[in-house]
Scaffold this active site. Structure first.
Site, mmCIF file in Angstrom:
data_model
loop_
_atom_site.group_PDB
_atom_site.id
_atom_site.type_symbol
_atom_site.label_atom_id
_atom_site.label_comp_id
_atom_site.label_asym_id
_atom_site.label_seq_id
_atom_site.Cartn_x
_atom_site.Cartn_y
_atom_site.Cartn_z
ATOM 1 C CB SER A 128 -0.963 -0.005 1.195
ATOM 2 O OG SER A 128 -0.241 -0.100 2.404
ATOM 3 C CG HIS A 161 -3.654 -0.495 -2.629
ATOM 4 N ND1 HIS A 161 -4.126 0.793 -2.581
ATOM 5 C CD2 HIS A 161 -3.402 -0.839 -1.339
ATOM 6 C CE1 HIS A 161 -4.137 1.220 -1.334
ATOM 7 N NE2 HIS A 161 -3.708 0.241 -0.558
ATOM 8 C CE LYS A 212 -7.485 1.447 0.470
ATOM 9 N NZ LYS A 212 -6.982 0.500 1.467
HETATM 10 C C1 LIG Z 1 -6.958 0.311 2.854
HETATM 11 C C2 LIG Z 1 -6.399 -1.022 3.168
HETATM 12 C C3 LIG Z 1 -7.031 -1.865 4.098
HETATM 13 C C4 LIG Z 1 -8.195 -1.412 4.913
HETATM 14 O O1 LIG Z 1 -9.356 -1.318 4.154
HETATM 15 P P1 LIG Z 1 -10.522 -0.362 4.668
HETATM 16 O O2 LIG Z 1 -11.708 -0.841 3.933
HETATM 17 O O3 LIG Z 1 -10.108 1.017 4.305
HETATM 18 O O4 LIG Z 1 -10.619 -0.571 6.152
HETATM 19 C C5 LIG Z 1 -6.507 -3.116 4.271
HETATM 20 N N1 LIG Z 1 -5.408 -3.531 3.614
HETATM 21 C C6 LIG Z 1 -4.764 -2.729 2.745
HETATM 22 C C7 LIG Z 1 -3.543 -3.236 2.045
HETATM 23 C C8 LIG Z 1 -5.232 -1.446 2.509
HETATM 24 O O5 LIG Z 1 -4.581 -0.642 1.683
#
Ligand SMILES: *Cc1c(COP(=O)(O)O)cnc(C)c1O
Length: 390
Positions: free
Chosen positions: A181, A209, A241
């Site tokens: 991330s 992602h 995302k």
């Molecule tokens: C954003 C993210 C999460 C958390 O997801 P949310 O729905 O925002 O709680 C988990 N793992 C990774 C790699 C992320 O980038």
């Protein structure tokens, strides 16, 4: 932390350029967003395909809200599970090529619930050093032994796996981000799958992602690498995302999903996500699958940005995804640069420890299919005029 220690702590965070605060956004999430009545060119959103504010997604949300209302009233197991949740789970399972899927309210909760349902004291979790905080916290809460391997270092992981000489071998899991991330690089998923099989360990990949962005139909890194449910038994991805909505899911075998329904506490003991969010996600999913131009455009912008940055002589990280970080070193310099860009009307967040290791504070630049070539040129021009490091 005692109450009287908090003021000194806050003061120290400020002095070390580690203080965190929010900005108030006055517009929808898009490439140009409004803050304090000024418009900023946005290079820090995870809305990679421009779906967070897509008219069809909004319409689907509104229609579902008209029918189902807003709140779901209870957890999935009580009476919060609607037909739309069911449809979305089936659609996500089909999309990712898995038998079934289970919706969670957030990615954090999906990771927390799943790892804790499967791993306990006495078990062993093999975790990449750069795993997302939610994977780290989930692993810690499980009380399993956590062995962290150097980032993407398969021989280190292999060594840690070989250390498990107890007979019978403990229950083991290899878990990491599929697309990291804060770095944007990819996990060596094929080799991880092989190692997991050889060691009869679970393999869980967090493709927060990659979903929407990677793979021919946007089904993520595992589609791109052609890895089946047998190769990667636990796939987690988020809807907040590239899909532009909110929530997350686990995809896997029928048995795994049924097991999670019996045991995953962050799914059992929480109110189901609003049905309108599920409806919006279904619409997003339709767009993700159909509109391949969004992925192609994003790839073209990534290339344009990489070539431009190289010409500036700045150090990019080895990433071909929408996450294009520029490592600057100290937290204070990263904040200084981020603020200088802000003054020029460009929004890029400075990512500092403990989110990333010490002395690797960075600008985390993210691109979206909705950016134009001119937007990228404007960013490159601004990067050319970065303040020198104090
Ligand atoms: C954003 C993210 C999460 C958390 O997801 P949310 O729905 O925002 O709680 C988990 N793992 C990774 C790699 C992320 O980038």
């Amino acid at each position: 932390m005692r109450p009287n220690e908090i003021p000194a702590f806050l003061q120290q965070q400020r002095q070390q350029s580690l203080y965190r605060s929010t900005r108030m956004v006055e517009s929808a999430q898009q490439t140009h967003i409004k803050i304090e009545n000024k418009t900023y060119l946005n290079f820090c959103s995870n809305d990679y395909l421009g779906l967070a504010n897509h008219p069809d997604v909004i319409q689907a949300f509104q229609n579902a809200a008209n029918h189902y209302g807003v709140g779901t009233g209870s957890a999935h197991l009580i009476n919060g599970h609607s037909c739309i949740h069911q449809q979305l789970e089936q659609a996500l399972a089909e999309f990712t090529g898995r038998q079934n899927a289970l919706l969670f309210s957030t990615g954090y909760m999906a990771n927390m619930g799943t790892i804790n349902a499967l791993m306990q004291r006495g078990d062993v979790i093999h975790a990449d050093r750069l795993n997302h905080a939610s994977l780290i916290d989930a692993s810690l809460l499980s009380k399993a032994r956590m062995l962290r391997y150097r980032h993407n270092d398969l021989s280190h992981l292999h060594k840690n796996l070989q250390k498990q000489t107890l007979k019978p071998c403990p229950n083991q899991m290899i878990v990491c981000d599929a697309v990291f991330s804060m770095d944007g690089d990819l996990a060596p998923v094929k080799q991880l799958s092989k190692l997991a099989k050889q060691n009869q360990a679970w393999l869980m990949l967090d493709d927060a992602h990659g979903l929407g962005v990677l793979g021919k139909t946007g089904a993520g890194l595992l589609e791109q690498e052609n890895l089946s449910e047998q190769d990667v038994p636990i796939l987690m991805a988020t809807l907040g995302k590239a899909l532009g909505t909110a929530g997350a899911f686990i995809a896997g075998s029928e048995d795994l999903i049924e097991y999670l329904k019996q045991t995953a506490r962050t799914w059992i003991y929480t109110t189901a996500m609003p049905s309108a969010i599920a409806a919006a996600s279904l619409e997003s999913l339709r767009i993700v699958k159909q509109e391949t131009w969004r992925r192609e455009k994003l790839q073209a912008l990534i290339k344009q940005f990489q070539e431009g940055v190289q010409q500036l002589g700045l150090r990019l990280m080895p990433s071909d995804t929408a996450i294009q970080p520029i490592v600057l070193g100290s937290a204070s310099y990263a904040v200084q640069v981020s603020e200088a860009l802000y003054q020029q009307g460009i929004l890029v967040s400075a990512i500092r420890p403990p989110t990333v290791p010490k002395n690797t504070a960075r600008l985390r630049i993210t691109l979206s299919a909705m950016h134009s070539e001119e937007d990228v040129v404007r960013l490159l021009e601004a990067l050319q005029k970065l303040p020198a490091q104090a």
